[in-house]
Design a protein around this motif. Structure first.
Motif, short mmCIF file in Angstrom:
data_model
loop_
_atom_site.label_atom_id
_atom_site.label_comp_id
_atom_site.label_asym_id
_atom_site.label_seq_id
_atom_site.Cartn_x
_atom_site.Cartn_y
_atom_site.Cartn_z
N GLU A 394 0.85 -1.19 0.00
CA GLU A 394 0.00 0.00 0.00
C GLU A 394 0.89 1.25 0.00
OE1 GLU A 394 -3.09 -0.69 2.85
OE2 GLU A 394 -3.27 1.43 3.30
N GLU A 395 2.00 1.16 0.75
CA GLU A 395 2.92 2.30 0.82
C GLU A 395 3.67 2.49 -0.49
OE1 GLU A 395 3.67 -0.66 1.76
OE2 GLU A 395 5.80 -1.00 2.13
N LEU A 396 3.56 1.51 -1.41
CA LEU A 396 4.18 1.65 -2.73
C LEU A 396 3.15 2.07 -3.77
CD1 LEU A 396 6.44 -1.56 -2.68
CD2 LEU A 396 7.06 0.78 -2.02
N GLY A 397 1.90 2.16 -3.36
CA GLY A 397 0.85 2.53 -4.30
C GLY A 397 0.53 1.42 -5.29
N LEU A 398 0.75 0.17 -4.91
CA LEU A 398 0.47 -0.92 -5.84
C LEU A 398 -1.02 -0.99 -6.13
CD1 LEU A 398 2.70 -3.84 -4.49
CD2 LEU A 398 3.29 -2.02 -6.13
N ALA A 399 -1.33 -1.31 -7.38
CA ALA A 399 -2.72 -1.57 -7.75
C ALA A 399 -2.96 -3.08 -7.70
CB ALA A 399 -2.98 -1.05 -9.16
N GLU A 400 -4.23 -3.45 -7.69
CA GLU A 400 -4.59 -4.86 -7.81
C GLU A 400 -4.05 -5.39 -9.15
OE1 GLU A 400 -6.39 -6.23 -5.40
OE2 GLU A 400 -7.19 -8.09 -6.27
N VAL A 401 -3.52 -6.61 -9.16
CA VAL A 401 -3.14 -7.21 -10.44
C VAL A 401 -4.37 -7.97 -10.93
CG1 VAL A 401 -1.51 -8.67 -11.66
CG2 VAL A 401 -0.77 -7.38 -9.65
N GLU A 402 -5.07 -7.36 -11.88
CA GLU A 402 -6.39 -7.88 -12.26
C GLU A 402 -6.32 -8.91 -13.37
OE1 GLU A 402 -9.26 -4.74 -12.82
OE2 GLU A 402 -8.32 -3.52 -11.27
N ASP A 403 -5.13 -9.01 -14.01
CA ASP A 403 -5.06 -9.87 -15.19
C ASP A 403 -4.11 -11.04 -15.00
OD1 ASP A 403 -2.77 -8.43 -15.02
OD2 ASP A 403 -2.77 -7.68 -17.08
N LEU A 404 -4.02 -11.55 -13.79
CA LEU A 404 -3.18 -12.74 -13.60
C LEU A 404 -3.72 -13.85 -14.50
CD1 LEU A 404 -2.87 -12.75 -9.69
CD2 LEU A 404 -0.98 -12.48 -11.31
N PRO A 405 -2.82 -14.59 -15.15
CA PRO A 405 -3.31 -15.68 -16.00
C PRO A 405 -4.06 -16.72 -15.15
CG PRO A 405 -0.90 -15.40 -16.19
CD PRO A 405 -1.36 -14.46 -15.14
N GLU A 406 -5.12 -17.25 -15.72
CA GLU A 406 -5.95 -18.17 -14.94
C GLU A 406 -5.15 -19.33 -14.36
OE1 GLU A 406 -9.38 -19.33 -17.20
OE2 GLU A 406 -10.24 -17.31 -17.08
N GLU A 407 -4.13 -19.78 -15.11
CA GLU A 407 -3.43 -20.98 -14.63
C GLU A 407 -2.57 -20.73 -13.39
OE1 GLU A 407 -3.20 -19.65 -17.63
OE2 GLU A 407 -1.10 -19.31 -18.17
N VAL A 408 -2.35 -19.46 -13.03
CA VAL A 408 -1.56 -19.24 -11.81
C VAL A 408 -2.45 -18.96 -10.59
CG1 VAL A 408 0.37 -18.31 -13.15
CG2 VAL A 408 -1.22 -16.72 -12.03
N LEU A 409 -3.74 -18.81 -10.80
CA LEU A 409 -4.61 -18.46 -9.67
C LEU A 409 -4.62 -19.57 -8.62
CD1 LEU A 409 -7.66 -16.83 -11.50
CD2 LEU A 409 -5.68 -15.71 -10.45
N GLN A 410 -4.52 -19.16 -7.36
CA GLN A 410 -4.42 -20.15 -6.28
C GLN A 410 -5.48 -20.00 -5.21
OE1 GLN A 410 -0.65 -21.15 -4.92
NE2 GLN A 410 0.40 -20.65 -6.83
N ASP A 411 -6.13 -18.86 -5.19
CA ASP A 411 -7.15 -18.65 -4.16
C ASP A 411 -8.24 -19.72 -4.29
OD1 ASP A 411 -9.15 -17.80 -2.49
OD2 ASP A 411 -9.08 -15.72 -3.13
N PRO A 412 -8.58 -20.39 -3.18
CA PRO A 412 -9.60 -21.45 -3.27
C PRO A 412 -10.94 -20.94 -3.82
CG PRO A 412 -9.10 -20.91 -0.97
CD PRO A 412 -8.07 -20.24 -1.82
N GLY A 413 -11.19 -19.65 -3.67
CA GLY A 413 -12.43 -19.08 -4.18
C GLY A 413 -12.58 -19.27 -5.69
#
Ligand code: GLC
Ligand code: MG
Length: 556
Positions: A394-413
């Motif tokens: 947050e202190e770096l002003g990072l934005a959400e990475v919205e375009d992660l490739p589907e094959e790397v997604l790990q969140d159980p959701g």
């Protein structure tokens, strides 16, 4: 040692603390396996001390099969080998204390991993056994018990019950999991459960840990008889208070009264912060009554749209509710479960509240605007009475990475929603420290594996190295604000006084001699006659007025 050292005498440090959230998997990788770890964190402690924060909260670092990024704990009194060893943890805690930083861990009392010894024993034991009584096992309903015991749903989608196979090979009882099936809920009416968690807390307190963030603090108590949820909405519609069979029940408060008495037995009393998504400032305040927890995350503030009216309403309601119970308010803009604020504030703010990526992905984004607002929000948050939480990056002003490739997604959701919700990975991408290309100093150049989630190439401009010394950067804004916060006696715990301000603007004073003005959208606003400028989130107009989406701190 200066500032908020662990031995600072007498002061209730937590009433004013700025606590930095370390999402350990993504903070700094010491051994080059692409996953953040304790030696990595330890090596970056001087950075955190220099930032001007008071304490760290570290997301779960216990042994875990990682079905929910460590929130599925298989052993509470040990360290996950991916993250290091107990000796690493002790050395890190000692270093942090030497630097004047306190250390909070994450405790996950609602559920365990299905690989935890207790659950393995429960599976092997018979219905009605002592081993099963540590969890919430029930017979199913309908013919052959083939229908779940009630209509509860998992937070990640789908049902909240999974059926087990008994030792004779036949389909058997069902167990409750408010999160993934690999996170069986424990039964807090069972005294063995309470004793087990007390033992865990004593273990870490003995190692010098200063407190805990309590995961899903509003979920531990379940209504007797486990009645159906039926049509009870959660979050409640229109903010009214509802009686829900497993969220925010009165019975949870007995648990926290007992935890508080344990924390108070220490010479340097230990502290708690509740993660309670209760959707009503007065409900939240129940968790921080004098004999319960110390603080609670203020998600109402996090969810408030970037707009003067709702922001003011949220601040007023939060302060009133906390004051009524004598607790300090806290302020938070993001965490590892929510979309980063740069990306939230980049969207039109006239829509319903959102925290999930799925809620806002389809809305057009203006990231420079989001970042301007996030800068102003940082100054607002750090000027308000009480404590604050800063999520790494947050202190770096990072934005959400919205375009992660589907094959790397790990969140159980992602899987549990049938691949319709991308989940929380976009706010969990490893931190950029230095250099022009990935892994941006997160791992060493000779690392054996890339970061566990890929970092965007444009983060080259947002590394700690690139921002350091650049007066216009988010990092230097945070550094200056955090240091000013320490030197201004008006800031931290206390009260505020609203000042008259034009529509679309919030202005408040804090004694002695401090004021903050935030312009959300309107015409540029004048700075009061004779006021001195301490810091501004962006350039003022030529005639020294505060433009839209800008905040200033003043001496008055
Ligand atoms: C909390 C955590 C979240 C986790 C959930 C289940 O909300 O912050 O990351 O998935 O609890 O433990
Ligand atoms: Mg590592």
């Amino acid at each position: 040692m200066t500032g908020a050292g662990p031995t600072q005498n007498g002061t209730l440090w937590w009433r004013s603390a700025v606590i930095y959230q370390v999402y350990i998997r993504s903070f700094a990788d010491g051994d080059g396996d692409g996953i953040g770890d304790i030696p990595g964190l330890r090596s970056r402690l001087p950075y955190l001390a220099g930032l001007g924060i008071d304490a760290l909260w570290i997301n779960p670092w216990y042994p875990s099969p990682m079905k929910d990024a460590g929130y599925d704990v298989s052993d509470f009194r040990a360290i996950e080998p991916l993250f290091g060893t107990l000796a690493d943890a002790e050395a890190m805690i000692a270093d942090a204390h030497d630097l004047g930083l306190r250390v909070l861990l994450d405790i996950v009392p609602n559920h365990l991993s299905d690989k935890h010894r207790w659950f393995q024993e429960a599976l092997a034991a018979a219905p009605g056994s002592r081993e099963r009584a540590r969890f919430i096992f029930r017979d199913g309903s309908g013919p052959g018990g083939s229908t779940p015991p009630n209509d509860w749903t998992s937070n990640f989608g789908g049902g909240a019950w999974t059926r087990v196979t008994e030792s004779d090979g036949r389909p058997g009882q069902w167990y409750l999991h408010l999160f993934t099936p690999e996170q069986p809920d424990v039964d807090w009416t069972n005294p063995e459960v309470e004793e087990e968690f007390n033992e865990t807390m004593r273990f870490w307190f003995a190692l010098g840990v200063d407190g805990f963030r309590i995961d899903v603090a509003h979920g531990l108590a379940k209504a007797e008889g486990l009645p159906d949820v039926g049509s009870i909405a959660w979050p409640p519609v229109g903010g009214e208070v509802v009686s829900h069979p497993h969220w925010d029940r009165e019975e949870v408060h007995d648990i926290y009264r007992s935890w508080r008495s344990l924390a108070d037995t220490y010479k340097e009393p230990r502290v708690f912060v509740a993660e309670a998504w209760v959707h009503h400032p007065e409900r939240l305040a129940q968790y921080v009554r004098a004999d319960e927890l110390h603080t609670a995350f203020n998600f109402d503030f996090l969810l408030a749209p970037w707009d003067a009216g709702p922001m003011r309403q949220s601040i007023v309601a939060s302060l009133a509710a906390h004051e009524a119970v004598g607790a300090p308010a806290t302020w938070v803009l993001s965490n590892h479960d929510t979309v980063r604020e740069v990306s939230r504030y980049a969207r039109p703010q006239n829509v319903r509240r959102f925290r999930k990526l799925a809620d806002l992905m389809d809305l057009s984004a203006d990231l420079p605007l989001g970042r301007r607002r996030a800068r102003a929000a940082a100054l607002l948050m750090l000027a308000l009475p009480g404590g604050a939480y800063v999520y790494q990056g947050e202190e770096l002003g990072l934005a959400e990475v919205e375009d992660l490739p589907e094959e790397v997604l790990q969140d159980p959701g992602w899987e549990q929603s049938g691949r319709t919700e991308r989940g929380r990975d976009g706010c969990r991408v490893p931190i950029p420290w230095s250099g022009d290309e990935a892994p941006f100093g997160f791992s060493s150049p000779d690392a054996s594996a890339p970061p566990w989630l890929p970092q965007p190439a444009e983060w080259a401009e947002l590394t700690v190295e690139a921002q350091t010394g650049d007066e216009r950067s988010m990092l230097e804004l945070y550094r200056r604000a955090l240091h000013l916060r320490r030197s201004q006696p008006a800031l931290g715990d206390g009260n505020l006084r609203w000042l008259e301000a034009p529509d679309g603007t919030l202005a408040f004073a804090r004694d002695p001699g401090f004021a903050c003005i935030v312009n959300f959208s309107g015409e540029p606003v004048a700075v009061p006659e004779g006021a001195g400028l301490l810091i501004s989130s962006g350039p003022l107009t030529e005639d020294r007025r505060v433009p839209a989406d800008t905040a200033v701190w003043l001496t008055i």
